[in-house]
Design a protein around this motif. Structure first.
Motif, PDB file in Angstrom:
ATOM      1  N   ALA A  81       0.827  -1.206   0.000  1.00 39.55           N
ATOM      2  CA  ALA A  81       0.000   0.000   0.000  1.00 39.55           C
ATOM      3  C   ALA A  81       0.863   1.258   0.000  1.00 39.55           C
ATOM      4  O   ALA A  81       0.489   2.282  -0.584  1.00 39.55           O
ATOM      5  CB  ALA A  81      -0.924  -0.009   1.216  1.00 39.55           C
ATOM      6  N   VAL A  82       2.019   1.194   0.675  1.00 38.37           N
ATOM      7  CA  VAL A  82       2.911   2.346   0.815  1.00 38.37           C
ATOM      8  C   VAL A  82       4.329   1.899   0.505  1.00 38.37           C
ATOM      9  O   VAL A  82       4.735   0.797   0.894  1.00 38.37           O
ATOM     10  CB  VAL A  82       2.844   2.936   2.241  1.00 38.37           C
ATOM     11  N   ILE A  83       5.085   2.747  -0.198  1.00 40.50           N
ATOM     12  CA  ILE A  83       6.495   2.490  -0.479  1.00 40.50           C
ATOM     13  C   ILE A  83       7.291   3.667   0.069  1.00 40.50           C
ATOM     14  O   ILE A  83       7.108   4.800  -0.382  1.00 40.50           O
ATOM     15  CB  ILE A  83       6.746   2.310  -1.985  1.00 40.50           C
ATOM     16  N   ILE A  84       8.148   3.398   1.046  1.00 38.74           N
ATOM     17  CA  ILE A  84       8.854   4.457   1.775  1.00 38.74           C
ATOM     18  C   ILE A  84      10.324   4.453   1.386  1.00 38.74           C
ATOM     19  O   ILE A  84      10.994   3.420   1.491  1.00 38.74           O
ATOM     20  CB  ILE A  84       8.698   4.273   3.293  1.00 38.74           C
ATOM     21  N   LEU A  85      10.821   5.599   0.938  1.00 34.71           N
ATOM     22  CA  LEU A  85      12.226   5.746   0.590  1.00 34.71           C
ATOM     23  C   LEU A  85      13.009   6.200   1.806  1.00 34.71           C
ATOM     24  O   LEU A  85      12.661   7.200   2.451  1.00 34.71           O
ATOM     25  CB  LEU A  85      12.395   6.772  -0.545  1.00 34.71           C
ATOM     26  N   GLY A  86      14.077   5.466   2.130  1.00 34.73           N
ATOM     27  CA  GLY A  86      14.918   5.816   3.264  1.00 34.73           C
ATOM     28  C   GLY A  86      16.375   5.584   2.933  1.00 34.73           C
ATOM     29  O   GLY A  86      16.745   5.352   1.781  1.00 34.73           O
ATOM     30  N   GLY A  87      17.233   5.630   3.939  1.00 35.83           N
ATOM     31  CA  GLY A  87      18.668   5.509   3.717  1.00 35.83           C
ATOM     32  C   GLY A  87      19.286   6.867   3.458  1.00 35.83           C
ATOM     33  O   GLY A  87      18.595   7.880   3.303  1.00 35.83           O
ATOM     34  N   GLY A  88      20.609   6.885   3.387  1.00 34.19           N
ATOM     35  CA  GLY A  88      21.325   8.139   3.289  1.00 34.19           C
ATOM     36  C   GLY A  88      20.942   8.994   2.095  1.00 34.19           C
ATOM     37  O   GLY A  88      20.812  10.220   2.203  1.00 34.19           O
ATOM     38  N   VAL A  89      20.735   8.376   0.925  1.00 35.45           N
ATOM     39  CA  VAL A  89      20.406   9.140  -0.276  1.00 35.45           C
ATOM     40  C   VAL A  89      19.044   9.813  -0.139  1.00 35.45           C
ATOM     41  O   VAL A  89      18.812  10.889  -0.698  1.00 35.45           O
ATOM     42  CB  VAL A  89      20.442   8.242  -1.524  1.00 35.45           C
ATOM     43  N   ALA A  90      18.148   9.213   0.631  1.00 35.01           N
ATOM     44  CA  ALA A  90      16.814   9.782   0.807  1.00 35.01           C
ATOM     45  C   ALA A  90      16.833  11.095   1.572  1.00 35.01           C
ATOM     46  O   ALA A  90      15.809  11.798   1.631  1.00 35.01           O
ATOM     47  CB  ALA A  90      15.898   8.777   1.495  1.00 35.01           C
ATOM     48  N   ASN A  91      17.983  11.464   2.153  1.00 32.54           N
ATOM     49  CA  ASN A  91      18.094  12.775   2.792  1.00 32.54           C
ATOM     50  C   ASN A  91      17.938  13.911   1.791  1.00 32.54           C
ATOM     51  O   ASN A  91      17.776  15.072   2.187  1.00 32.54           O
ATOM     52  CB  ASN A  91      19.434  12.906   3.517  1.00 32.54           C
ATOM     53  N   LEU A  92      17.993  13.587   0.500  1.00 36.36           N
ATOM     54  CA  LEU A  92      17.692  14.592  -0.523  1.00 36.36           C
ATOM     55  C   LEU A  92      16.270  15.130  -0.369  1.00 36.36           C
ATOM     56  O   LEU A  92      15.974  16.250  -0.780  1.00 36.36           O
ATOM     57  CB  LEU A  92      17.845  13.977  -1.915  1.00 36.36           C
ATOM     58  N   GLY A  93      15.387  14.319   0.159  1.00 36.47           N
ATOM     59  CA  GLY A  93      14.031  14.779   0.412  1.00 36.47           C
ATOM     60  C   GLY A  93      13.162  14.845  -0.818  1.00 36.47           C
ATOM     61  O   GLY A  93      13.239  14.005  -1.723  1.00 36.47           O
ATOM     62  N   ALA A  94      12.344  15.896  -0.882  1.00 35.25           N
ATOM     63  CA  ALA A  94      11.340  16.025  -1.936  1.00 35.25           C
ATOM     64  C   ALA A  94      11.903  15.954  -3.352  1.00 35.25           C
ATOM     65  O   ALA A  94      11.256  15.368  -4.233  1.00 35.25           O
ATOM     66  CB  ALA A  94      10.544  17.314  -1.735  1.00 35.25           C
ATOM     67  N   PRO A  95      13.077  16.524  -3.636  1.00 31.31           N
ATOM     68  CA  PRO A  95      13.586  16.403  -5.006  1.00 31.31           C
ATOM     69  C   PRO A  95      13.748  14.957  -5.461  1.00 31.31           C
ATOM     70  O   PRO A  95      13.489  14.640  -6.632  1.00 31.31           O
ATOM     71  CB  PRO A  95      14.932  17.132  -4.945  1.00 31.31           C
ATOM     72  N   LEU A  96      14.158  14.076  -4.566  1.00 32.12           N
ATOM     73  CA  LEU A  96      14.279  12.663  -4.921  1.00 32.12           C
ATOM     74  C   LEU A  96      12.908  12.047  -5.139  1.00 32.12           C
ATOM     75  O   LEU A  96      12.654  11.411  -6.168  1.00 32.12           O
ATOM     76  CB  LEU A  96      15.028  11.908  -3.831  1.00 32.12           C
TER      77      LEU A  96
END
Length: 317
Positions: A254-269
């Motif tokens: 139902a939900v796919i969550i992006l995490g990890g160091g690269v995800a610190n890019l935030g909304a642009p990613l």
């Protein structure tokens, strides 16, 4: 610190042990983070224990001088949860036989509890599973995939409220799905694995930066119009979108969550991956019906999802 750690009933401790740092938290029973501490990881059995011990000392001070009784530990490598042991944690220097990490941390934690308070109960878990459970606690979603964009690429699952570890502990190793038969050799021994395109290591290789995190530097250069950066960013984003599409077509969370160091890019990613997913779906009514882009979420910036999940991992069974 969100509120005074000394006043929380049912508080727990979580340790997220990584190759470069150990992050520890004290959390309330509802998952609210009460205190944090961080130390640089020193590799090797003695070094890891010393680093973890330093984190525990700081957390004990924040909790009024005594650690809570429940401690969860997330650690890379192959984990025997029943034995509280880990092996093949190569980046930690724990690459020999099974190392009884839970017992060793429990002994150190016992020195930081009030006399008569009893021994600490330590639960050991693979770090990706711990972070996945942390994403579940933060999001409240009972059906999710957590995509860890760190040094490598992997996914974790909570399905119908249950953490999915896999029969051999290999659930979610999507980074080692070959996508390019003519691609480079991966550390796993296969060629053209997805994490060679969609991971922090892939970004660093494509766009090394001495001043900024590689992903941040790459996206900034691409936004400024550098053609080479645009090509490198798009290759990475397409790889992440392929990983999300793979999860949507195999697990349908139902939900796919992006995490990890690269995800610190935030909304642009998130926005770039969502746009790519929509482009992929533009010529496929089937993909369009799944609306994968709308399922994307980000771990809140600055939230220690791995340590939080380690603290709460006892609830995962």
């Amino acid at each position: 610190m969100v509120r005074d750690a000394r006043d929380a009933a049912g508080a727990r401790v979580g340790l997220d042990i990584g190759a470069t740092k150990i992050l520890g938290v004290v959390v309330a029973a509802d998952g609210t983070v009460l205190a944090q501490a961080r130390e640089t990881t020193v590799a090797g059995p003695d070094g890891v224990l010393a680093s973890a011990g330093a984190v525990l000392e700081r957390l004990a001070a924040a909790a009024g001088g005594s650690l809570p009784a429940v401690i969860g530990v997330g650690v890379p490598g192959i984990v025997d949860r029943a034995a509280g042991a880990v092996k093949h944690a190569v980046n930690l220097g724990l690459d020999g036989d099974w190392f009884p990490l839970a017992a060793r941390i429990g002994a150190r934690a016992g020195d930081l509890r009030q006399p008569g308070a009893g021994a600490a109960r330590v639960t050991l878990e693979n770090d990706l599973n711990a972070a996945t459970w942390g994403a579940h606690v933060l999001s409240g979603a009972d059906d999710l995939a957590y995509v860890s964009l760190g040094t490598g690429l992997a996914a974790g699952f909570v399905l119908d409220g249950v953490l999915r570890r896999g029969a051999h502990g290999a659930a979610g190793e999507i980074g080692h799905v070959p996508v390019d038969p003519a691609g480079e050799l991966c550390s796993c021994g296969q060629k053209g694995c997805l994490e060679l395109v969609a991971s922090g290591s892939a970004v660093t290789a494509a766009w090394p930066s001495p001043d900024l995190p590689a992903a941040e530097a790459l996206f900034a250069a691409a936004s400024a119009g550098d053609p080479a950066a645009v090509a490198a960013r798009d290759r990475f984003v397409h790889g992440v979108a392929d990983a999300v599409r793979m999860l949507g077509l195999t697990v349908d969370p139902a939900v796919i969550i992006l995490g990890g160091g690269v995800a610190n890019l935030g909304a642009p990613l998130r926005d770039a991956v969502a746009a790519t997913l929509r482009t992929q779906a533009a010529t496929s009514p089937f993909l369009a019906s799944l609306d994968l882009a709308s399922r994307l979420r980000l771990v809140p910036q600055g939230m220690p999802v791995g340590a939080l999940g380690a603290a709460m991992i006892g609830d995962a069974g």
